[in-house]
Design a protein around this motif. Structure first.
Motif, PDB file in Angstrom:
ATOM      1  N   ASP A  19      32.953  37.681  47.034  1.00 61.07           N
ATOM      2  CA  ASP A  19      33.915  38.314  47.952  1.00 61.07           C
ATOM      3  C   ASP A  19      35.318  37.746  47.745  1.00 61.07           C
ATOM      4  O   ASP A  19      36.295  38.487  47.675  1.00 61.07           O
ATOM      5  N   ILE A  20      35.405  36.436  47.658  1.00 55.05           N
ATOM      6  CA  ILE A  20      36.708  35.789  47.460  1.00 55.05           C
ATOM      7  C   ILE A  20      37.309  36.216  46.123  1.00 55.05           C
ATOM      8  O   ILE A  20      38.483  36.587  46.039  1.00 55.05           O
ATOM      9  N   ALA A  21      36.503  36.186  45.059  1.00 54.68           N
ATOM     10  CA  ALA A  21      36.988  36.554  43.724  1.00 54.68           C
ATOM     11  C   ALA A  21      37.395  38.018  43.658  1.00 54.68           C
ATOM     12  O   ALA A  21      38.430  38.363  43.085  1.00 54.68           O
ATOM     13  N   GLY A  22      36.597  38.899  44.262  1.00 52.86           N
ATOM     14  CA  GLY A  22      36.916  40.328  44.261  1.00 52.86           C
ATOM     15  C   GLY A  22      38.188  40.638  45.010  1.00 52.86           C
ATOM     16  O   GLY A  22      39.034  41.412  44.537  1.00 52.86           O
ATOM     17  N   LEU A  31      45.801  46.540  38.613  1.00 53.87           N
ATOM     18  CA  LEU A  31      44.363  46.737  38.794  1.00 53.87           C
ATOM     19  C   LEU A  31      44.136  47.950  39.688  1.00 53.87           C
ATOM     20  O   LEU A  31      44.649  48.012  40.799  1.00 53.87           O
ATOM     21  N   VAL A  32      43.369  48.922  39.189  1.00 59.48           N
ATOM     22  CA  VAL A  32      43.045  50.109  39.979  1.00 59.48           C
ATOM     23  C   VAL A  32      41.903  49.804  40.927  1.00 59.48           C
ATOM     24  O   VAL A  32      41.912  50.199  42.084  1.00 59.48           O
ATOM     25  N   GLY A  33      40.907  49.085  40.437  1.00 56.23           N
ATOM     26  CA  GLY A  33      39.760  48.728  41.263  1.00 56.23           C
ATOM     27  C   GLY A  33      38.735  47.974  40.444  1.00 56.23           C
ATOM     28  O   GLY A  33      38.926  47.706  39.261  1.00 56.23           O
ATOM     29  N   MET A  34      37.638  47.662  41.075  1.00 59.83           N
ATOM     30  CA  MET A  34      36.535  46.977  40.417  1.00 59.83           C
ATOM     31  C   MET A  34      35.507  48.034  40.014  1.00 59.83           C
ATOM     32  O   MET A  34      35.480  49.127  40.567  1.00 59.83           O
ATOM     33  N   ASN A  53      33.069  43.150  45.730  1.00 64.77           N
ATOM     34  CA  ASN A  53      32.210  42.066  45.246  1.00 64.77           C
ATOM     35  C   ASN A  53      31.104  42.563  44.316  1.00 64.77           C
ATOM     36  O   ASN A  53      30.503  41.783  43.601  1.00 64.77           O
ATOM     37  N   LYS A  54      30.831  43.871  44.298  1.00 64.68           N
ATOM     38  CA  LYS A  54      29.791  44.411  43.412  1.00 64.68           C
ATOM     39  C   LYS A  54      30.249  44.430  41.958  1.00 64.68           C
ATOM     40  O   LYS A  54      29.439  44.597  41.063  1.00 64.68           O
ATOM     41  N   GLY A  55      31.529  44.237  41.730  1.00 65.57           N
ATOM     42  CA  GLY A  55      32.063  44.159  40.379  1.00 65.57           C
ATOM     43  C   GLY A  55      32.273  42.733  39.926  1.00 65.57           C
ATOM     44  O   GLY A  55      33.000  42.475  38.971  1.00 65.57           O
ATOM     45  N   VAL A  56      31.628  41.794  40.608  1.00 71.44           N
ATOM     46  CA  VAL A  56      31.801  40.367  40.302  1.00 71.44           C
ATOM     47  C   VAL A  56      30.429  39.726  40.098  1.00 71.44           C
ATOM     48  O   VAL A  56      29.522  39.912  40.906  1.00 71.44           O
ATOM     49  N   ASP A  68      32.328  36.455  36.253  1.00 75.55           N
ATOM     50  CA  ASP A  68      32.533  37.636  35.422  1.00 75.55           C
ATOM     51  C   ASP A  68      33.070  38.750  36.306  1.00 75.55           C
ATOM     52  O   ASP A  68      32.452  39.094  37.316  1.00 75.55           O
ATOM     53  N   LEU A  69      34.211  39.315  35.917  1.00 79.82           N
ATOM     54  CA  LEU A  69      34.843  40.401  36.667  1.00 79.82           C
ATOM     55  C   LEU A  69      34.804  41.674  35.832  1.00 79.82           C
ATOM     56  O   LEU A  69      35.106  41.647  34.631  1.00 79.82           O
ATOM     57  N   TYR A  70      34.431  42.781  36.445  1.00 78.71           N
ATOM     58  CA  TYR A  70      34.391  44.087  35.794  1.00 78.71           C
ATOM     59  C   TYR A  70      35.452  44.950  36.465  1.00 78.71           C
ATOM     60  O   TYR A  70      35.319  45.288  37.644  1.00 78.71           O
ATOM     61  N   VAL A  71      36.509  45.275  35.714  1.00 81.91           N
ATOM     62  CA  VAL A  71      37.686  45.887  36.327  1.00 81.91           C
ATOM     63  C   VAL A  71      38.070  47.204  35.658  1.00 81.91           C
ATOM     64  O   VAL A  71      37.706  47.480  34.514  1.00 81.91           O
ATOM     65  N   ILE A  72      38.835  47.985  36.409  1.00 79.37           N
ATOM     66  CA  ILE A  72      39.460  49.207  35.918  1.00 79.37           C
ATOM     67  C   ILE A  72      40.957  48.986  36.058  1.00 79.37           C
ATOM     68  O   ILE A  72      41.446  48.694  37.150  1.00 79.37           O
TER      69      ILE A  72
END
Length: 114
Positions: A19-22, A31-34, A53-56, A68-72
Protein backbone atom coordinates in the motif's frame (compact mmCIF):
# COMPACT_ATOMS: atom_id res chain seq x y z
CA UNK A 1 7.67 -8.92 9.20
CA UNK A 2 8.11 -8.49 12.94
CA UNK A 3 10.21 -5.73 14.42
CA UNK A 4 11.17 -5.95 18.08
CA UNK A 5 11.72 -2.87 20.22
CA UNK A 6 11.87 -2.25 23.98
CA UNK A 7 8.06 -1.98 24.23
CA UNK A 8 7.19 -5.15 22.30
CA UNK A 9 6.67 -6.20 18.68
CA UNK A 10 5.49 -4.40 15.58
CA UNK A 11 4.11 -6.63 12.82
CA UNK A 12 4.13 -5.06 9.34
CA UNK A 13 2.37 -7.07 6.62
CA UNK A 14 3.37 -7.29 2.98
CA UNK A 15 0.04 -5.68 2.07
CA UNK A 16 0.83 -2.64 4.23
CA UNK A 17 4.21 -2.29 2.53
CA UNK A 18 2.55 -2.71 -0.89
CA UNK A 19 0.00 0.00 0.00
CA UNK A 20 2.76 2.43 0.93
CA UNK A 21 4.79 1.62 -2.21
CA UNK A 22 1.74 1.84 -4.50
CA UNK A 23 0.64 5.19 -3.11
CA UNK A 24 4.19 6.56 -3.33
CA UNK A 25 4.45 5.47 -6.96
CA UNK A 26 1.07 7.01 -7.83
CA UNK A 27 2.37 10.40 -6.65
CA UNK A 28 5.03 10.43 -9.39
CA UNK A 29 4.70 12.54 -12.53
CA UNK A 30 4.28 10.56 -15.74
CA UNK A 31 2.61 7.55 -14.15
CA UNK A 32 -0.88 6.77 -15.48
CA UNK A 33 -1.52 3.96 -13.01
CA UNK A 34 -0.47 0.57 -11.75
CA UNK A 35 -1.09 -2.72 -13.58
CA UNK A 36 -1.80 -6.21 -12.24
CA UNK A 37 1.27 -8.29 -11.53
CA UNK A 38 -0.14 -10.97 -13.83
CA UNK A 39 -2.01 -9.64 -16.83
CA UNK A 40 -4.56 -12.10 -18.20
CA UNK A 41 -4.85 -12.70 -21.94
CA UNK A 42 -2.76 -9.62 -22.72
CA UNK A 43 -5.40 -7.31 -21.24
CA UNK A 44 -4.08 -4.53 -19.06
CA UNK A 45 -6.27 -2.89 -16.44
CA UNK A 46 -5.29 0.45 -14.95
CA UNK A 47 -5.33 0.28 -11.16
CA UNK A 48 -5.48 3.39 -9.05
CA UNK A 49 -6.52 4.47 -5.58
CA UNK A 50 -7.22 1.55 -3.24
CA UNK A 51 -6.27 -1.03 -5.87
CA UNK A 52 -2.76 0.34 -6.50
CA UNK A 53 -1.24 -2.30 -4.18
CA UNK A 54 -2.23 -5.07 -6.64
CA UNK A 55 0.50 -3.81 -8.96
CA UNK A 56 3.17 -4.21 -6.28
CA UNK A 57 5.08 -7.33 -5.30
CA UNK A 58 6.94 -7.42 -1.98
CA UNK A 59 9.56 -10.00 -1.00
CA UNK A 60 11.41 -9.98 2.33
CA UNK A 61 14.99 -11.27 2.06
CA UNK A 62 17.53 -11.03 4.88
CA UNK A 63 15.40 -8.41 6.72
CA UNK A 64 15.48 -6.19 3.63
CA UNK A 65 12.72 -5.53 1.10
CA UNK A 66 12.65 -6.31 -2.60
CA UNK A 67 9.82 -4.39 -4.29
CA UNK A 68 8.53 -5.05 -7.82
CA UNK A 69 6.28 -2.38 -9.35
CA UNK A 70 4.16 -2.94 -12.47
CA UNK A 71 3.30 0.42 -13.99
CA UNK A 72 1.64 2.11 -16.94
CA UNK A 73 3.41 5.30 -18.01
CA UNK A 74 2.29 8.31 -20.00
CA UNK A 75 3.24 8.70 -23.66
CA UNK A 76 5.87 11.30 -24.69
CA UNK A 77 7.68 11.26 -21.35
CA UNK A 78 11.10 9.64 -21.01
CA UNK A 79 10.50 6.28 -19.36
CA UNK A 80 13.91 6.17 -17.64
CA UNK A 81 13.24 9.49 -15.89
CA UNK A 82 9.80 8.35 -14.72
CA UNK A 83 11.29 5.07 -13.45
CA UNK A 84 14.07 6.87 -11.55
CA UNK A 85 11.51 9.17 -9.91
CA UNK A 86 9.35 6.19 -8.93
CA UNK A 87 12.30 4.31 -7.44
CA UNK A 88 13.47 7.33 -5.48
CA UNK A 89 10.03 8.20 -4.11
CA UNK A 90 9.07 4.62 -3.22
CA UNK A 91 12.41 3.94 -1.48
CA UNK A 92 12.18 7.13 0.57
CA UNK A 93 8.56 6.64 1.62
CA UNK A 94 8.83 2.93 2.47
CA UNK A 95 11.99 3.41 4.53
CA UNK A 96 10.60 6.47 6.29
CA UNK A 97 7.19 4.99 7.14
CA UNK A 98 8.27 1.46 8.09
CA UNK A 99 11.92 1.91 9.17
CA UNK A 100 12.75 -1.16 7.04
CA UNK A 101 15.63 -1.07 4.55
CA UNK A 102 14.97 -1.53 0.83
CA UNK A 103 17.40 -3.81 -0.98
CA UNK A 104 16.05 -3.38 -4.52
CA UNK A 105 13.16 -1.81 -6.42
CA UNK A 106 12.28 -2.99 -9.92
CA UNK A 107 9.99 -0.92 -12.15
CA UNK A 108 8.32 -3.02 -14.85
CA UNK A 109 6.69 -0.87 -17.52
CA UNK A 110 3.70 -2.90 -18.71
CA UNK A 111 2.23 -0.35 -21.11
CA UNK A 112 2.46 3.20 -22.43
CA UNK A 113 -0.79 5.18 -22.70
CA UNK A 114 -1.47 8.08 -25.03
Amino acid sequence: MKIKNNLGYIDITRKAIADIAGNAAMDCYGLVGMAHKRGKDGLIEILSGDQANKGVGVIIEDDRLIIDLYVIVEYAIKISVVAENIISNVKYRVEKETSLKVKRISVNVVSVRV
